[in-house]
Design a protein around this motif. Structure first.
Motif, PDB file in Angstrom:
ATOM      1  N   LEU A 153       0.832  -1.254  -0.038  1.00 17.36           N
ATOM      2  CA  LEU A 153      -0.096   0.003  -0.155  1.00 17.36           C
ATOM      3  C   LEU A 153       0.730   1.227  -0.081  1.00 17.36           C
ATOM      4  O   LEU A 153       0.465   2.522  -0.425  1.00 17.36           O
ATOM      5  CB  LEU A 153      -1.090   0.255   1.132  1.00 17.36           C
ATOM      6  N   GLU A 154       1.993   1.246   0.720  1.00 17.50           N
ATOM      7  CA  GLU A 154       2.945   2.246   0.729  1.00 17.50           C
ATOM      8  C   GLU A 154       3.438   2.539  -0.783  1.00 17.50           C
ATOM      9  O   GLU A 154       3.588   3.597  -1.200  1.00 17.50           O
ATOM     10  CB  GLU A 154       4.066   2.049   1.828  1.00 17.50           C
ATOM     11  N   LYS A 155       3.784   1.504  -1.218  1.00 19.86           N
ATOM     12  CA  LYS A 155       4.460   1.821  -2.620  1.00 19.86           C
ATOM     13  C   LYS A 155       3.306   2.322  -3.662  1.00 19.86           C
ATOM     14  O   LYS A 155       3.630   3.318  -4.628  1.00 19.86           O
ATOM     15  CB  LYS A 155       4.883   0.418  -3.286  1.00 19.86           C
ATOM     16  N   GLU A 156       1.841   1.709  -3.736  1.00 23.06           N
ATOM     17  CA  GLU A 156       1.124   2.284  -4.397  1.00 23.06           C
ATOM     18  C   GLU A 156       0.631   3.746  -4.159  1.00 23.06           C
ATOM     19  O   GLU A 156       0.310   4.361  -5.134  1.00 23.06           O
ATOM     20  CB  GLU A 156      -0.337   1.400  -4.373  1.00 23.06           C
ATOM     21  N   ARG A 157       0.460   3.943  -3.081  1.00 26.23           N
ATOM     22  CA  ARG A 157       0.126   5.208  -2.638  1.00 26.23           C
ATOM     23  C   ARG A 157       1.061   6.518  -2.643  1.00 26.23           C
ATOM     24  O   ARG A 157       0.814   7.626  -2.402  1.00 26.23           O
ATOM     25  CB  ARG A 157      -0.614   5.239  -1.295  1.00 26.23           C
ATOM     26  N   GLY A 158       2.468   5.935  -2.458  1.00 23.92           N
ATOM     27  CA  GLY A 158       3.465   6.962  -2.369  1.00 23.92           C
ATOM     28  C   GLY A 158       3.620   7.658  -1.123  1.00 23.92           C
ATOM     29  O   GLY A 158       4.142   8.606  -0.949  1.00 23.92           O
ATOM     30  N   ILE A 159       3.167   7.021  -0.080  1.00 27.49           N
ATOM     31  CA  ILE A 159       3.093   7.471   1.160  1.00 27.49           C
ATOM     32  C   ILE A 159       3.785   6.398   2.195  1.00 27.49           C
ATOM     33  O   ILE A 159       3.802   5.371   2.011  1.00 27.49           O
ATOM     34  CB  ILE A 159       1.978   7.967   1.919  1.00 27.49           C
ATOM     35  N   THR A 160       4.431   7.136   3.446  1.00 28.02           N
ATOM     36  CA  THR A 160       4.799   6.038   4.249  1.00 28.02           C
ATOM     37  C   THR A 160       3.967   5.728   5.438  1.00 28.02           C
ATOM     38  O   THR A 160       3.404   6.880   5.867  1.00 28.02           O
ATOM     39  CB  THR A 160       6.208   6.705   5.156  1.00 28.02           C
ATOM     40  N   ILE A 161       3.294   4.442   5.942  1.00 24.90           N
ATOM     41  CA  ILE A 161       2.461   4.248   6.858  1.00 24.90           C
ATOM     42  C   ILE A 161       3.120   3.775   8.087  1.00 24.90           C
ATOM     43  O   ILE A 161       2.754   4.319   9.041  1.00 24.90           O
ATOM     44  CB  ILE A 161       1.532   3.418   6.163  1.00 24.90           C
ATOM     45  N   LEU A 162       4.326   3.133   7.845  1.00 25.98           N
ATOM     46  CA  LEU A 162       4.598   2.661   8.994  1.00 25.98           C
ATOM     47  C   LEU A 162       6.228   3.261   9.412  1.00 25.98           C
ATOM     48  O   LEU A 162       6.616   3.228   8.363  1.00 25.98           O
ATOM     49  CB  LEU A 162       4.861   1.032   9.043  1.00 25.98           C
ATOM     50  N   ALA A 163       6.261   3.494  10.704  1.00 25.33           N
ATOM     51  CA  ALA A 163       7.364   4.034  10.834  1.00 25.33           C
ATOM     52  C   ALA A 163       8.649   2.875  10.907  1.00 25.33           C
ATOM     53  O   ALA A 163       8.175   1.906  11.365  1.00 25.33           O
ATOM     54  CB  ALA A 163       7.623   4.472  12.235  1.00 25.33           C
ATOM     55  N   LYS A 164       9.760   3.064  10.321  1.00 28.02           N
ATOM     56  CA  LYS A 164      10.831   2.019  10.172  1.00 28.02           C
ATOM     57  C   LYS A 164      12.228   2.463  10.632  1.00 28.02           C
ATOM     58  O   LYS A 164      12.639   3.458   9.933  1.00 28.02           O
ATOM     59  CB  LYS A 164      11.018   1.185   8.789  1.00 28.02           C
ATOM     60  N   PRO A 165      12.830   1.596  11.420  1.00 27.51           N
ATOM     61  CA  PRO A 165      14.149   1.930  11.716  1.00 27.51           C
ATOM     62  C   PRO A 165      15.148   1.337  10.609  1.00 27.51           C
ATOM     63  O   PRO A 165      14.703   0.162  10.080  1.00 27.51           O
ATOM     64  CB  PRO A 165      14.756   1.217  12.873  1.00 27.51           C
ATOM     65  N   THR A 166      16.367   1.820  10.346  1.00 27.82           N
ATOM     66  CA  THR A 166      17.488   1.517   9.611  1.00 27.82           C
ATOM     67  C   THR A 166      18.869   2.030  10.205  1.00 27.82           C
ATOM     68  O   THR A 166      18.834   2.804  11.248  1.00 27.82           O
ATOM     69  CB  THR A 166      17.087   1.803   8.301  1.00 27.82           C
ATOM     70  N   SER A 167      19.880   1.406   9.522  1.00 27.57           N
ATOM     71  CA  SER A 167      21.026   1.800  10.082  1.00 27.57           C
ATOM     72  C   SER A 167      22.086   1.870   8.890  1.00 27.57           C
ATOM     73  O   SER A 167      22.012   0.993   8.154  1.00 27.57           O
ATOM     74  CB  SER A 167      21.546   0.847  11.095  1.00 27.57           C
ATOM     75  N   ILE A 168      23.086   3.053   9.200  1.00 27.71           N
ATOM     76  CA  ILE A 168      24.234   3.203   8.072  1.00 27.71           C
ATOM     77  C   ILE A 168      25.222   3.466   8.690  1.00 27.71           C
ATOM     78  O   ILE A 168      25.297   3.924  10.058  1.00 27.71           O
ATOM     79  CB  ILE A 168      23.917   4.155   7.152  1.00 27.71           C
ATOM     80  N   GLU A 169      26.462   3.103   8.291  1.00 28.30           N
ATOM     81  CA  GLU A 169      27.771   3.626   9.026  1.00 28.30           C
ATOM     82  C   GLU A 169      28.479   4.830   8.160  1.00 28.30           C
ATOM     83  O   GLU A 169      28.565   4.468   6.925  1.00 28.30           O
ATOM     84  CB  GLU A 169      28.448   2.296   8.978  1.00 28.30           C
ATOM     85  N   TRP A 170      28.993   5.663   8.790  1.00 27.73           N
ATOM     86  CA  TRP A 170      29.795   6.855   8.234  1.00 27.73           C
ATOM     87  C   TRP A 170      30.987   6.924   8.879  1.00 27.73           C
ATOM     88  O   TRP A 170      30.834   7.428   9.922  1.00 27.73           O
ATOM     89  CB  TRP A 170      29.033   7.759   7.957  1.00 27.73           C
ATOM     90  N   GLU A 171      31.941   6.630   8.303  1.00 32.03           N
ATOM     91  CA  GLU A 171      33.314   7.034   8.867  1.00 32.03           C
ATOM     92  C   GLU A 171      33.644   6.869  10.307  1.00 32.03           C
ATOM     93  O   GLU A 171      33.550   7.564  11.028  1.00 32.03           O
ATOM     94  CB  GLU A 171      33.737   8.585   8.683  1.00 32.03           C
ATOM     95  N   GLY A 172      33.270   5.567  10.691  1.00 34.81           N
ATOM     96  CA  GLY A 172      33.439   5.088  11.899  1.00 34.81           C
ATOM     97  C   GLY A 172      32.273   5.354  12.948  1.00 34.81           C
ATOM     98  O   GLY A 172      32.171   5.075  14.328  1.00 34.81           O
ATOM     99  N   THR A 173      31.197   5.901  12.410  1.00 36.25           N
ATOM    100  CA  THR A 173      30.043   6.354  13.225  1.00 36.25           C
ATOM    101  C   THR A 173      28.672   5.397  12.792  1.00 36.25           C
ATOM    102  O   THR A 173      28.447   5.404  11.724  1.00 36.25           O
ATOM    103  CB  THR A 173      29.409   7.732  13.399  1.00 36.25           C
ATOM    104  N   ARG A 174      28.245   4.814  13.799  1.00 31.61           N
ATOM    105  CA  ARG A 174      26.845   4.188  13.275  1.00 31.61           C
ATOM    106  C   ARG A 174      25.702   5.127  13.667  1.00 31.61           C
ATOM    107  O   ARG A 174      25.467   5.658  14.631  1.00 31.61           O
ATOM    108  CB  ARG A 174      26.521   2.812  14.134  1.00 31.61           C
ATOM    109  N   ILE A 175      24.826   5.216  12.288  1.00 33.16           N
ATOM    110  CA  ILE A 175      23.664   6.185  12.657  1.00 33.16           C
ATOM    111  C   ILE A 175      22.711   5.360  12.307  1.00 33.16           C
ATOM    112  O   ILE A 175      22.305   4.970  11.410  1.00 33.16           O
ATOM    113  CB  ILE A 175      23.909   7.279  11.382  1.00 33.16           C
TER     114      ILE A 175
END
Length: 607
Positions: free
Chosen positions: A46-68
């Motif tokens: 439904l998020e893909k079809e409507r182009g909106i975010t419905i559920l909050a979602k955590p994710t994680s990236i790493e940049w120069e030794g810091t986990r964000i």
């Protein structure tokens, strides 16, 4: 490794999810040759079809030794329950504002929540490459918004970046139109504080999100508030009063790496993790070491303002298209939804055949119905109604919304006139550039039910409307509903073009030739104000006589008006329902038998 926890907050369609895509790419989370869908965080169909975010979602990236750790939040007010809980997990926010639209209703909502928690936002003016950008005015709007929300001096001294999420650059220079997102990564590391939490204290964790896994059962997501958690460590769950509701072990701990959840042996204070091993614990519960007796205070959630009746489908066509039709199946599904979505409240009726589902708005409840429909459920849905309250003096109050409308100047008169009929008060009207006008109203939510379709017709599809819960205010009296009556089928069978042809003169048809009908089903809109029972199945009598002129007239029907789920819910009146099945959306009278309808109408008029 250093740690930063941030949320990205913004009004709907200001570019949060697209920006997260670019942060993934430029941090090396995805390989250069890895094919990734656009808006990778919007994983739900439904998020893909409507182009909106419905559920909050955590994710994680790493940049120069810091986990964000990054949480992508919904931008629509109906899903605000998600935003409120998420902000308690983070130490900073990126506030994204469109360089043309500026500060919108949801910008105010999410910013107010963030400032109240003492978070210091990084303001990012996004889409700076738009031809209609007005960067300086938008920045002034944001500053005025912070002031009106009682921001502290420290919060008012916010850093600003100018970016294009789609093209993947950010800069402190408003005129720059190239580069990378390195200035944004740097600003997150410099401006957002690391979690100031006690690693040596006993383990505590506040459940912010809940989902289910076929193998692991309940998966609880949130931030570790204090201490350390190891796999198989004994834990218990406390409710908001500190009462133990369940004891168990941490059978699995998972952290976020890009879009994946990765198992880990240990989690420390500040980490955002998912946890399996408990069967009863839910959102707002505290999961803690067995020595802990005090619960973590959870954010209070704004109350629901709108409710709908979800009933077992009792139409003559029930059970033909869906696999989940019993009240027990509907009950289990709704209570499971209310468990993971704290903005929804479910109450069972005395006859156990229907459920009152209260939520934040038509979109939130519409998404729930659409999700259930795709899962194979059949339902009967009533017209939405607002939830009234009483003030201290015993007077009736109702929910109000701030409605901001951007419309071409030529249509502004029509919009103001229609909003006045719906008891809305005009609070502001100003030109917003490009021949458009921005009009702000304070309107009772009751008057806004079903207006969106009419609004799009009135503005030839060019108007944009944004709504946000404002307050509970004095009851505004009767608001006129739908002016037209409906055409009702007086029997069961198949619609016939010979009968439908003459009915086109009576109004707009919702059904076409060959469609299955039943008594009490709504087949069209009457051009007059009263309901009319008609026979849409009448066939032409076959005789040996030919029509004069040598051939029978071929009947050409106008294509029937087909409604989406949201349009159907907004269209129906109090004595009508929407029949929702996995394949079909039908409109019907609540009481199919005409004698029963008359009896109930007389009773209602007498009352």
């Amino acid at each position: 490794m250093q740690l930063r926890n941030i949320a990205i907050i913004a009004h709907v369609d200001h570019g949060k999810t697209t920006l997260v895509d670019q942060l993934f790419r430029q941090s090396g989370t995805f390989r250069d040759n890895q094919r990734i869908e656009e808006r990778a965080m919007d994983s739900n169909d439904l998020e893909k079809e409507r182009g909106i975010t419905i559920l909050a979602k955590p994710t994680s990236i790493e940049w120069e030794g810091t986990r964000i750790n990054i949480v992508d939040t919904p931008g629509h007010a109906d899903f605000g329950g998600e935003v409120e809980r998420i902000l308690s997990m983070v130490d900073g926010v990126i506030l994204l504002v469109d360089s043309s639209e500026g500060a919108m209703p949801q910008t105010k909502f999410v910013t107010g929540k963030a400032l109240a928690l003492g978070l210091r936002p990084i303001v990012v003016v996004n889409k700076v490459d738009r031809p209609d950008e007005r960067i300086q005015e938008v920045l002034d709007e944001v500053f005025d918004l912070f002031v009106s929300l009682d921001a502290s001096d420290e919060q008012l001294d916010f850093p600003v970046l100018y970016a294009s999420g789609r093209n993947g650059y950010a800069s402190e220079d408003p005129s720059r139109r190239e580069g990378t997102l390195t200035p944004m990564f740097q600003k997150i590391v410099d401006h957002v504080p690391p979690p100031a939490l006690d690693v040596d204290a006993p383990f505590t964790f506040l459940v912010t999100l809940l989902d289910r896994d076929n193998f692991l059962g309940r998966v609880l997501t949130g931030r570790v508030n204090s201490g350390t958690l190891k796999v198989n460590q004994p834990i218990h769950a406390l409710d908001m009063d500190g009462k133990v509701i369940e004891t168990g072990r941490a059978s699995k701990i998972m952290t976020f790496r890009g879009l994946e959840r990765v198992p880990t042996d240990e989690a420390r204070a500040g980490d955002i993790i998912s946890l399996a091993g408990l069967a009863v614990a839910t959102v707002s519960n505290t999961i803690a070491d067995t020595s802990v007796t005090e619960a973590i205070q959870a954010q209070p959630i704004d109350p629901p303002t709108l409710s709908m009746r979800f009933a077992v489908n009792d139409s003559p066509m029930a059970g033909r298209e869906g696999s989940k039709v019993t009240s027990r199946m509907i009950r289990d599904r709704l209570f499971r939804e209310a468990e993971s979505n704290v903005a929804i409240k479910v109450t069972e009726s005395a006859d156990r055949d229907s459920f009152e589902v209260a939520g934040r708005g038509e979109l939130q409840l519409g998404v729930l119905i659409e999700t259930m429909r795709r899962e194979g459920f059949e339902l009967g849905i009533s017209r939405p109604r607002v939830l009234f309250r009483e003030d201290e003096d015993g007077k009736r109050t109702e929910p109000y919304e701030t409605v901001i409308i951007d419309v071409d100047e030529e249509y502004s008169g029509t919009v103001v006139e229609k909003m006045n009929l719906r008891k809305a008060e005009l609070t502001d009207m100003r030109p917003s550039g490009g021949g458009k006008t921005r009009i702000t109203f304070s309107a009772p939510s009751r008057g806004m039910i079903g207006y969106h379709g009419e609004f799009l017709s009135d503005t030839r599809g060019t108007g944009i409307m944004n709504r946000l819960f404002e307050k509970y205010g004095p009851y505004k009296g009767t608001i006129e509903g739908r002016k037209n009556g409906v055409l009702i089928s007086n029997g069961a069978g198949e619609a016939n073009s010979y009968a439908l042809g003459p009915l086109e003169d009576r109004g707009i048809l919702f059904v076409g030739h060959g469609e299955a009908l039943y008594e009490g089903m709504i087949i069209g809109e009457n051009a007059k104000t009263d309901d009319l029972e008609v026979n849409p199945m009448k066939a032409k009598q076959l005789t040996n006589f030919r029509a004069s002129g040598g051939k029978d007239d071929a009947i050409r029907l106008t294509p029937p008006k087909k409604m989406t789920l949201e349009q159907a819910i907004a269209y129906i009146d109090d004595d009508e329902m929407v029949e929702v099945t996995p394949k079909t959306i039908r409109l019907r009278k609540r009481f199919l038998d005409p004698h029963e309808r008359k009896r109930h109408r007389r009773t209602a008029e007498a009352a």
